[in-house]
Design an enzyme around this catalytic site. Structure first.
Site, PDB file in Angstrom:
ATOM      1  N   ARG A 100       1.366  -5.751  -4.854  1.00  0.00           N
ATOM      2  CA  ARG A 100       1.456  -6.680  -3.553  1.00  0.00           C
ATOM      3  C   ARG A 100       1.994  -7.852  -4.174  1.00  0.00           C
ATOM      4  O   ARG A 100       2.317  -8.680  -3.439  1.00  0.00           O
ATOM      5  CB  ARG A 100      -0.106  -6.356  -3.548  1.00  0.00           C
ATOM      6  CG  ARG A 100      -0.223  -5.805  -2.760  1.00  0.00           C
ATOM      7  CD  ARG A 100      -1.418  -6.062  -2.025  1.00  0.00           C
ATOM      8  NE  ARG A 100      -2.487  -4.708  -1.041  1.00  0.00           N
ATOM      9  CZ  ARG A 100      -1.827  -3.803  -0.192  1.00  0.00           C
ATOM     10  NH1 ARG A 100      -0.436  -4.657   0.687  1.00  0.00           N
ATOM     11  NH2 ARG A 100      -2.247  -2.509   0.384  1.00  0.00           N
ATOM     12  N   LYS A 159       7.891   0.878   5.032  1.00  0.00           N
ATOM     13  CA  LYS A 159       7.487   1.307   4.771  1.00  0.00           C
ATOM     14  C   LYS A 159       5.862   1.144   5.333  1.00  0.00           C
ATOM     15  O   LYS A 159       5.885  -0.584   5.540  1.00  0.00           O
ATOM     16  CB  LYS A 159       7.385   2.127   3.489  1.00  0.00           C
ATOM     17  CG  LYS A 159       5.728   2.221   2.344  1.00  0.00           C
ATOM     18  CD  LYS A 159       5.044   1.129   1.654  1.00  0.00           C
ATOM     19  CE  LYS A 159       4.689  -0.019   2.503  1.00  0.00           C
ATOM     20  NZ  LYS A 159       3.322  -0.327   1.405  1.00  0.00           N
ATOM     21  N   THR A 160       5.069   2.027   5.884  1.00  0.00           N
ATOM     22  CA  THR A 160       3.349   1.704   5.801  1.00  0.00           C
ATOM     23  C   THR A 160       3.322   2.440   6.994  1.00  0.00           C
ATOM     24  O   THR A 160       3.891   2.973   7.902  1.00  0.00           O
ATOM     25  CB  THR A 160       3.364  -0.063   6.589  1.00  0.00           C
ATOM     26  OG1 THR A 160       2.062  -0.207   6.459  1.00  0.00           O
ATOM     27  CG2 THR A 160       4.602   0.049   8.000  1.00  0.00           C
ATOM     28  N   GLY A 182       1.013  -0.680   0.043  1.00  0.00           N
ATOM     29  CA  GLY A 182       0.261  -0.069   0.054  1.00  0.00           C
ATOM     30  C   GLY A 182       0.524   1.257   0.103  1.00  0.00           C
ATOM     31  O   GLY A 182       1.686   0.846   0.788  1.00  0.00           O
ATOM     32  N   ASP A 210       0.581   1.614   8.673  1.00  0.00           N
ATOM     33  CA  ASP A 210      -0.060   0.976   9.487  1.00  0.00           C
ATOM     34  C   ASP A 210       0.200   0.913  10.641  1.00  0.00           C
ATOM     35  O   ASP A 210       0.103   0.716  11.997  1.00  0.00           O
ATOM     36  CB  ASP A 210      -0.392  -0.219   9.310  1.00  0.00           C
ATOM     37  CG  ASP A 210      -0.987  -0.588   8.153  1.00  0.00           C
ATOM     38  OD1 ASP A 210      -1.501   0.002   7.602  1.00  0.00           O
ATOM     39  OD2 ASP A 210      -0.860  -2.061   7.340  1.00  0.00           O
ATOM     40  N   ASP A 215       6.772  -7.439   5.147  1.00  0.00           N
ATOM     41  CA  ASP A 215       6.606  -8.825   4.533  1.00  0.00           C
ATOM     42  C   ASP A 215       7.784  -8.771   2.861  1.00  0.00           C
ATOM     43  O   ASP A 215       8.558  -9.289   3.254  1.00  0.00           O
ATOM     44  CB  ASP A 215       5.067  -9.393   3.821  1.00  0.00           C
ATOM     45  CG  ASP A 215       4.164  -9.941   4.964  1.00  0.00           C
ATOM     46  OD1 ASP A 215       4.803 -10.292   5.673  1.00  0.00           O
ATOM     47  OD2 ASP A 215       2.791 -10.531   4.047  1.00  0.00           O
TER      48      ASP A 215
HETATM   49  P1  FBP Z   1       0.755  -1.905   3.426  1.00  0.00           P
HETATM   50  O1  FBP Z   1       0.621  -2.942   4.954  1.00  0.00           O
HETATM   51  O2  FBP Z   1       0.860  -2.158   1.888  1.00  0.00           O
HETATM   52  O3  FBP Z   1       1.925  -0.853   3.104  1.00  0.00           O
HETATM   53  O4  FBP Z   1      -0.745  -1.548   3.619  1.00  0.00           O
HETATM   54  C1  FBP Z   1      -1.211  -0.452   4.308  1.00  0.00           C
HETATM   55  C2  FBP Z   1      -2.876  -0.489   3.750  1.00  0.00           C
HETATM   56  O5  FBP Z   1      -3.423   0.764   3.560  1.00  0.00           O
HETATM   57  C3  FBP Z   1      -3.426  -1.260   5.265  1.00  0.00           C
HETATM   58  O6  FBP Z   1      -3.622   0.289   6.061  1.00  0.00           O
HETATM   59  C4  FBP Z   1      -4.715  -1.374   4.559  1.00  0.00           C
HETATM   60  O7  FBP Z   1      -5.248  -2.417   4.705  1.00  0.00           O
HETATM   61  C5  FBP Z   1      -4.607  -2.049   3.114  1.00  0.00           C
HETATM   62  O8  FBP Z   1      -3.105  -1.660   2.749  1.00  0.00           O
HETATM   63  C6  FBP Z   1      -5.515  -2.289   2.066  1.00  0.00           C
HETATM   64  O9  FBP Z   1      -4.485  -2.311   0.580  1.00  0.00           O
HETATM   65  P2  FBP Z   1      -5.956  -2.381  -0.114  1.00  0.00           P
HETATM   66  O10 FBP Z   1      -6.811  -1.371  -1.204  1.00  0.00           O
HETATM   67  O11 FBP Z   1      -4.865  -3.540  -1.120  1.00  0.00           O
HETATM   68  O12 FBP Z   1      -6.242  -3.743   0.607  1.00  0.00           O
END
Ligand code: FBP
Length: 551
Positions: A145, A202-203, A81, A205, A176
């Site tokens: 992803r 990065k994230t 994300g 979250d 990951d």
């Molecule tokens: P990452 O773990 O890849 O940084 O994702 C962040 C995030 O924004 C999460 O908070 C959310 O659950 C997810 O991506 C939503 O992404 P998608 O729309 O691809 O499901």
């Protein structure tokens, strides 16, 4: 006619992110510490990573070093994300390599790890990079992803790197993706390739952190954007005095974003998934907690309020977790058949014969749209949590309970008009705060130095983040020391442990000390929009989470 760039875009384009002192000089050296090892599962991890296990922590210092000065070819890839600051990581890599040798080249792999496997990339020139400095989003090279894990994918990457003559690859991703970086680094070393792999945390979250990594970039900006919106809604709630706002916040399994927003805005209720799990709190108890606040506030003449709901909540409620596990097992065997059934009611009917009695009852009690989402899985086998409308589920259950009470002649003061919101995509691509702009740029700049030093299988860290950049220290942490073995898709797999909210930690404890008051009174706090210019305490302050963790 309007300019194609807003005044803020134009002003931010020339913002020069701050670097730690050691990276500001032309003289950068790497200091290596003692060999390292993971906290647990040492033998398994050593066996899985024989070529990269035990590497020392690397610290970047000012000094005469042996970093490469020849022209280097380095790739960058964005994974997962989006998170504010991604473009600055790339700008940091670019500037660092060009400063060391203007003939170095940076390539951007397109649409995430799939671009690395397929060899799809563009050369990132100064013209391209300059357009994206200090901007949000990952649109410079896009993201995806996919994972690089199968033997044929690892080998495809090696071949591409060999053809390109690539000295290094910077993987910008979460837990990951950084695990993936270690797997790729190990593979490349095992087959004699010299391409170095460096990960960047990065994230939004905020769940990629440990003793070495203080924070992931993006969490600061995203939680500030959500906090601004929550503050605005609280202002509206106290003005219109007629709505209860149920706000779900992104963050996947961890509740860091919700906790940070709660500390920033003082909502009436903030649910924290990790506490729900630790105290085995049921859905019914959550509903009672909300109803208690609704009734008490109505008795005080306040038929409005704010409830924050973390995205991952449903997975932490024991009965729903059991249901999801049972559904996963059934889908593992009969996914095609279940999805071939002509309509949703037939699927529910069929599943009720397969689930345990309790799970069948729980499943049957959920709204149809949530039942449907619980039957979906992403490429990693996870329920796509961003699509589970938990805030609506809670609204339905709280409404039912209030109706029940009122039918018995209780809670007559309550006028419950709920509204639902989901804040996620609104914050993931915001223009990075000064903190994220500086931090991400430093991460990229440091990643380039680790590649110049010929290191591989490392994640970049920056320490002392609550202090000014003048006191930051950057370096690399060997990924193998952050790994542990977890069961993934039924197989023991090395992964970086996800950091969930620590219920004994200062951020949660600070929240827990105040929440009873917030549940009843109006104690809303209004953080306002992110500021890019102005007094440092307004525009440079890191998150409260980071400040409290470092107190
Ligand atoms: P990452 O773990 O890849 O940084 O994702 C962040 C995030 O924004 C999460 O908070 C959310 O659950 C997810 O991506 C939503 O992404 P998608 O729309 O691809 O499901």
């Amino acid at each position: 006619m309007t300019d194609s760039k807003s005044p803020l875009q134009q002003a931010r384009a020339s913002y020069q992110p701050k670097l730690p002192p050691a990276l500001r000089t032309g003289n950068i050296a790497v200091q290596l510490g003692e060999p390292t090892e993971p906290a647990t599962d040492k033998e398994e991890i050593r066996n899985l990573f024989p070529h990269t296990y035990g590497q020392p922590i690397a610290t970047l210092v000012e000094g005469k070093g042996e970093l490469a000065t020849r022209p280097l070819k380095v790739g960058v890839v964005l994974s997962g994300g989006p998170a504010p600051g991604g473009h600055n990581v790339i700008a940091g890599v670019f500037d660092a390599l060009k400063a060391a040798n203007p003939d170095s080249t940076v390539y951007g792999f397109l649409k995430g790890p799939a671009g690395v496997i397929k060899g799809k990339y563009i050369e990132l020139t100064a013209d391209i990079v300059d357009q994206y400095r200090n901007t949000g989003g990952f649109n410079m090279i896009m993201t995806g992803r996919d994972k690089i894990e199968k033997p044929e994918e690892l080998e495809a990457c090696r071949k591409n790197f060999e053809q390109m003559g690539l000295d290094g690859l910077v993987i910008i991703g979460g837990d990951d993706s950084n695990t993936n970086a270690a797997v790729l680094a190990e593979y490349l070393r095992s087959v004699g390739s010299t391409t170095c792999i460096i990960g960047v945390p990065k994230t939004i979250d905020g769940d990629m952190k440990n003793e070495l990594i203080e924070a992931s970039f993006g969490f600061d900006t995203a939680s500030k954007v959500y906090s601004e919106l929550i503050g605005n809604i609280a202002r509206d709630a106290t003005s219109a005095v007629k709505y209860w706002h149920f706000i779900r916040l992104m963050g996947r399994a961890a509740s860091h974003v919700t906790l940070e927003c709660a500390l920033q805005t003082h909502p009436n209720i903030a649910l924290i998934s990790e506490e729900v799990q630790a105290r085995d709190i049921t859905l019914e108890q959550i509903v009672e907690q909300i109803v208690h606040s609704v009734v008490k506030r109505a008795q005080a003449g306040k038929n409005y309020g704010i409830v924050l709901v973390p995205e991952g909540l449903v997975e932490f409620i024991a009965e729903i977790k059991t249901l999801i596990d049972e559904l996963s097992a059934i889908l593992g065997q009969e996914e095609a058949y279940i999805h071939s059934l002509p309509d949703h009611s037939e699927r529910v009917q069929y599943l009720s014969t397969k689930l345990s009695d309790h799970s069948a009852r729980v499943y049957g009690s959920l709204p149809q749209d949530i039942q449907a989402v619980l039957l979906r899985r992403d490429s990693h086998g996870n329920v796509p949590l961003s699509q589970v409308e938990t805030e609506r589920l809670l609204i339905d259950l709280v409404s039912d309970r209030i109706r029940e009470l009122q039918a018995k002649g209780e809670a007559q003061e309550v006028k419950f008009s709920p509204l639902s919101h989901f804040f996620g995509y609104e914050g993931r691509c915001a223009a990075p705060s000064n903190f994220d702009a500086d931090y991400a740029y430093t991460l990229g700049y440091a990643a380039a130095q680790l590649i110049r030093a010929g290191l591989t299988g490392y994640t970049v860290y920056v320490r002392n983040l609550t202090r000014s950049a003048d006191e930051w220290v950057a370096g690399g942490a060997p990924v193998t020391m952050m790994l542990n073995i977890e069961m993934r898709k039924g197989k023991p797999t090395p992964v970086i442990r996800k950091a969930l909210v620590d219920l004994n930690g200062k951020p949660f404890q600070t929240f827990a000390q105040q929440r009873e008051k917030w549940a009843i009174e109006d104690d809303y706090r209004f953080p306002g929009p992110i500021q890019y210019f102005g007094p440092s305490e307004v525009c440079d302050a890191p998150t409260l989470t980071l400040q409290l963790e470092h107190e």
